[in-house]
Scaffold this motif. Structure first.
Motif, PDB file in Angstrom:
ATOM      1  N   PRO A 203      20.552 -25.580 -37.382  1.00 30.23           N
ATOM      2  CA  PRO A 203      21.255 -24.301 -37.387  1.00 30.23           C
ATOM      3  C   PRO A 203      21.324 -23.731 -35.966  1.00 30.23           C
ATOM      4  O   PRO A 203      20.462 -24.031 -35.145  1.00 30.23           O
ATOM      5  CB  PRO A 203      20.402 -23.412 -38.275  1.00 30.23           C
TER       6      PRO A 203
ATOM      7  N   SER B 136      13.163 -20.125 -52.045  1.00 38.72           N
ATOM      8  CA  SER B 136      12.879 -19.874 -50.638  1.00 38.72           C
ATOM      9  C   SER B 136      14.143 -20.052 -49.805  1.00 38.72           C
ATOM     10  O   SER B 136      15.135 -20.625 -50.250  1.00 38.72           O
ATOM     11  CB  SER B 136      11.785 -20.805 -50.144  1.00 38.72           C
ATOM     12  N   GLU B 137      14.052 -19.561 -48.587  1.00 35.81           N
ATOM     13  CA  GLU B 137      15.192 -19.697 -47.684  1.00 35.81           C
ATOM     14  C   GLU B 137      15.023 -20.922 -46.823  1.00 35.81           C
ATOM     15  O   GLU B 137      13.932 -21.482 -46.704  1.00 35.81           O
ATOM     16  CB  GLU B 137      15.317 -18.436 -46.824  1.00 35.81           C
ATOM     17  N   PHE B 138      16.120 -21.318 -46.197  1.00 37.43           N
ATOM     18  CA  PHE B 138      16.128 -22.583 -45.494  1.00 37.43           C
ATOM     19  C   PHE B 138      15.417 -22.533 -44.145  1.00 37.43           C
ATOM     20  O   PHE B 138      15.073 -23.571 -43.596  1.00 37.43           O
ATOM     21  CB  PHE B 138      17.581 -23.034 -45.301  1.00 37.43           C
ATOM     22  N   GLY B 139      15.180 -21.328 -43.640  1.00 37.11           N
ATOM     23  CA  GLY B 139      14.671 -21.196 -42.281  1.00 37.11           C
ATOM     24  C   GLY B 139      13.370 -21.929 -42.012  1.00 37.11           C
ATOM     25  O   GLY B 139      13.247 -22.662 -41.029  1.00 37.11           O
ATOM     26  N   VAL B 140      12.380 -21.738 -42.907  1.00 41.35           N
ATOM     27  CA  VAL B 140      11.088 -22.373 -42.700  1.00 41.35           C
ATOM     28  C   VAL B 140      11.250 -23.888 -42.745  1.00 41.35           C
ATOM     29  O   VAL B 140      10.682 -24.618 -41.932  1.00 41.35           O
ATOM     30  CB  VAL B 140      10.089 -21.901 -43.776  1.00 41.35           C
ATOM     31  N   LEU B 141      12.057 -24.337 -43.687  1.00 38.94           N
ATOM     32  CA  LEU B 141      12.278 -25.773 -43.826  1.00 38.94           C
ATOM     33  C   LEU B 141      12.918 -26.346 -42.563  1.00 38.94           C
ATOM     34  O   LEU B 141      12.587 -27.457 -42.146  1.00 38.94           O
ATOM     35  CB  LEU B 141      13.160 -26.041 -45.048  1.00 38.94           C
ATOM     36  N   THR B 142      13.801 -25.568 -41.956  1.00 39.52           N
ATOM     37  CA  THR B 142      14.431 -26.017 -40.712  1.00 39.52           C
ATOM     38  C   THR B 142      13.377 -26.271 -39.638  1.00 39.52           C
ATOM     39  O   THR B 142      13.391 -27.305 -38.980  1.00 39.52           O
ATOM     40  CB  THR B 142      15.398 -24.935 -40.197  1.00 39.52           C
ATOM     41  N   ASP B 143      12.444 -25.325 -39.509  1.00 36.79           N
ATOM     42  CA  ASP B 143      11.379 -25.484 -38.519  1.00 36.79           C
ATOM     43  C   ASP B 143      10.546 -26.721 -38.814  1.00 36.79           C
ATOM     44  O   ASP B 143      10.199 -27.501 -37.925  1.00 36.79           O
ATOM     45  CB  ASP B 143      10.469 -24.246 -38.513  1.00 36.79           C
TER      46      ASP B 143
ATOM     47  N   THR C 254      23.444 -25.583 -42.009  1.00 35.20           N
ATOM     48  CA  THR C 254      22.953 -24.427 -42.762  1.00 35.20           C
ATOM     49  C   THR C 254      22.618 -23.328 -41.779  1.00 35.20           C
ATOM     50  O   THR C 254      22.598 -23.537 -40.578  1.00 35.20           O
ATOM     51  CB  THR C 254      21.664 -24.796 -43.515  1.00 35.20           C
ATOM     52  N   VAL C 255      22.364 -22.168 -42.316  1.00 32.22           N
ATOM     53  CA  VAL C 255      21.793 -21.100 -41.508  1.00 32.22           C
ATOM     54  C   VAL C 255      20.391 -20.837 -42.045  1.00 32.22           C
ATOM     55  O   VAL C 255      20.011 -21.366 -43.085  1.00 32.22           O
ATOM     56  CB  VAL C 255      22.646 -19.808 -41.561  1.00 32.22           C
ATOM     57  N   ARG C 256      19.646 -20.033 -41.317  1.00 34.66           N
ATOM     58  CA  ARG C 256      18.253 -19.829 -41.720  1.00 34.66           C
ATOM     59  C   ARG C 256      18.124 -19.127 -43.070  1.00 34.66           C
ATOM     60  O   ARG C 256      17.124 -19.272 -43.756  1.00 34.66           O
ATOM     61  CB  ARG C 256      17.522 -19.015 -40.641  1.00 34.66           C
ATOM     62  N   GLN C 257      19.129 -18.354 -43.435  1.00 30.64           N
ATOM     63  CA  GLN C 257      19.026 -17.599 -44.685  1.00 30.64           C
ATOM     64  C   GLN C 257      19.610 -18.343 -45.880  1.00 30.64           C
ATOM     65  O   GLN C 257      19.629 -17.811 -46.985  1.00 30.64           O
ATOM     66  CB  GLN C 257      19.716 -16.245 -44.554  1.00 30.64           C
ATOM     67  N   THR C 258      20.084 -19.548 -45.673  1.00 34.68           N
ATOM     68  CA  THR C 258      20.659 -20.307 -46.780  1.00 34.68           C
ATOM     69  C   THR C 258      19.647 -20.464 -47.912  1.00 34.68           C
ATOM     70  O   THR C 258      18.522 -20.858 -47.670  1.00 34.68           O
ATOM     71  CB  THR C 258      21.066 -21.708 -46.295  1.00 34.68           C
ATOM     72  N   PRO C 259      20.054 -20.127 -49.140  1.00 33.49           N
ATOM     73  CA  PRO C 259      19.122 -20.359 -50.244  1.00 33.49           C
ATOM     74  C   PRO C 259      18.910 -21.860 -50.440  1.00 33.49           C
ATOM     75  O   PRO C 259      19.856 -22.634 -50.444  1.00 33.49           O
ATOM     76  CB  PRO C 259      19.838 -19.745 -51.453  1.00 33.49           C
ATOM     77  N   TYR C 260      17.654 -22.238 -50.604  1.00 41.77           N
ATOM     78  CA  TYR C 260      17.302 -23.649 -50.708  1.00 41.77           C
ATOM     79  C   TYR C 260      17.974 -24.288 -51.923  1.00 41.77           C
ATOM     80  O   TYR C 260      18.409 -25.424 -51.868  1.00 41.77           O
ATOM     81  CB  TYR C 260      15.783 -23.770 -50.820  1.00 41.77           C
ATOM     82  N   ARG C 261      18.094 -23.528 -52.997  1.00 40.30           N
ATOM     83  CA  ARG C 261      18.644 -24.108 -54.223  1.00 40.30           C
ATOM     84  C   ARG C 261      20.096 -24.545 -54.039  1.00 40.30           C
ATOM     85  O   ARG C 261      20.498 -25.604 -54.498  1.00 40.30           O
ATOM     86  CB  ARG C 261      18.555 -23.093 -55.369  1.00 40.30           C
TER      87      ARG C 261
END
Lengths: 179, 148
Positions: free
Chosen positions: A176, B120-127, A116-123
């Motif tokens: 990522p 939400s975006e995946f970035g925080v979850l990645t951390d 994934t990338v950091r901006q990937t929508p969680y849904r």
């Protein structure tokens, strides 16, 4: 003197209000209770990488790279894929019924790498993960029906482990790229 | 008139209530045992997403929750995505490692339930996941609702 003693109140505690007290407590717990079962997608994270140890080599054909980018577009092995096709594509990749050179040699060796990338929508990520888990669930169910003639859900523990060995769930969550 | 008298003389009309406290107590114990009193007050907004291939977490005492979502601000506003563990928001992502490691020492079979807001975006979850890896709490569960 004797008469006076007899007129004393009985030593028993009046228990008639006990039911009321119990009711009150009951109502309190009834109101505060939430009987909710937690559900979710179970995963095991990969252990932290040791920078000194080289990761074991993986044949490119055994690796299915799934990338979910910032627009929520799913890319499987460099091919843009609709969310509804993820499952069928993955089953094809794991089973490789036609023995294609590009797909996994063996279900045992197939690895699904999710990036994934950091901006990937969680849904979108969860939707995609749901499809991946679903693909494995389908395959295991198929194996269970073929070997034991029963659905995967009704197998006992040893049979389940045996089926899990045929289709091990090798899902890797890649970090990522740092930006 | 004689007939009326006979009817009244028959069986008693009252239901015996002497067993009622016992019944009530039984119900009471049931609810006392099933109740989880300590609910966390959420400081972040978490609307779970839906999925169909999900599993139930049977043993609730193994579970530790991490909430990720937009912070609730006064006046029904929402801020940036924040991480909440137990009752407080963790500003310092690096602190999660020690918190989770302590929890892992207490319970070896710890499952971390990640309750992440769907928008939400995946970035925080990645951390957070990176911290979990470092802490050694590798069993996670992406909490979702049932789609069906």
């Amino acid at each position: 003197m004797l008469l006076k003693k007899r007129q004393r109140e009985s030593a028993e505690i009046n228990g008639s209000s006990m039911a009321d007290i119990a009711f009150l407590l009951l109502i309190f717990f009834l109101v505060t209770t939430t009987i909710n079962v937690d559900t979710g997608i179970g995963m095991v994270l990969p252990p932290p990488l040791d920078p000194e140890v080289e990761p074991p080599p993986v044949h490119q054909r055994n690796l299915m790279n799934i990338l979910v980018n910032e627009q929520g577009i799913i890319v499987m092995d460099d091919v843009r894929t609709n969310i509804n096709d993820v499952q069928t594509k993955l089953i094809d990749f794991i089973k490789n019924p036609e023995g294609s050179e590009e797909l996994a040699e063996d279900p045992l060796k197939a690895i699904v790498s999710i990036k994934t990338v950091r901006q990937t929508p969680y849904r979108i990520y969860i939707d995609m993960l749901d499809e991946v888990i679903g693909a494995y669930a389908l395959l295991r169910n198929e194996a269970a029906l073929a070997n034991y003639g029963r659905e995967y859900g009704s197998l006992n523990k040893e049979q389940r482990d045996a089926v899990n060995k045929i289709y091990p769930k090798k899902i890797s969550i890649a970090e990522p790229d740092p930006e | 008139m004689a007939n009326f008298k006979k009817k009244q003389a028959g069986t008693k009309q009252e239901v015996p209530t002497s067993a009622m406290p016992d019944v009530v107590f039984m119900l009471l114990f049931f609810f006392m045992v099933t109740t989880v009193l300590r609910e966390v007050t959420l400081k972040v907004k978490v609307d779970l997403t839906k999925a169909s291939n999900i599993e139930k977490i049977e043993e609730k005492r193994l579970v530790s929750y991490i909430y990720i979502g937009p912070e609730r601000l006064p006046g029904n506003k929402f801020g940036n995505d924040k991480v909440q563990i137990d009752d407080s928001i963790q500003e310092d992502i690096g602190a999660i490692r020690t918190i989770m490691y302590d929890k892992l020492l207490e319970e070896q079979r710890l499952i971390v339930s990640l309750r992440v807001d769907e928008n939400s975006e995946f970035g925080v979850l990645t951390d957070v996941q990176e911290e979990l890896k470092q802490a050694g709490t590798l069993r996670v569960n992406y909490s979702t609702k049932n789609e069906n």
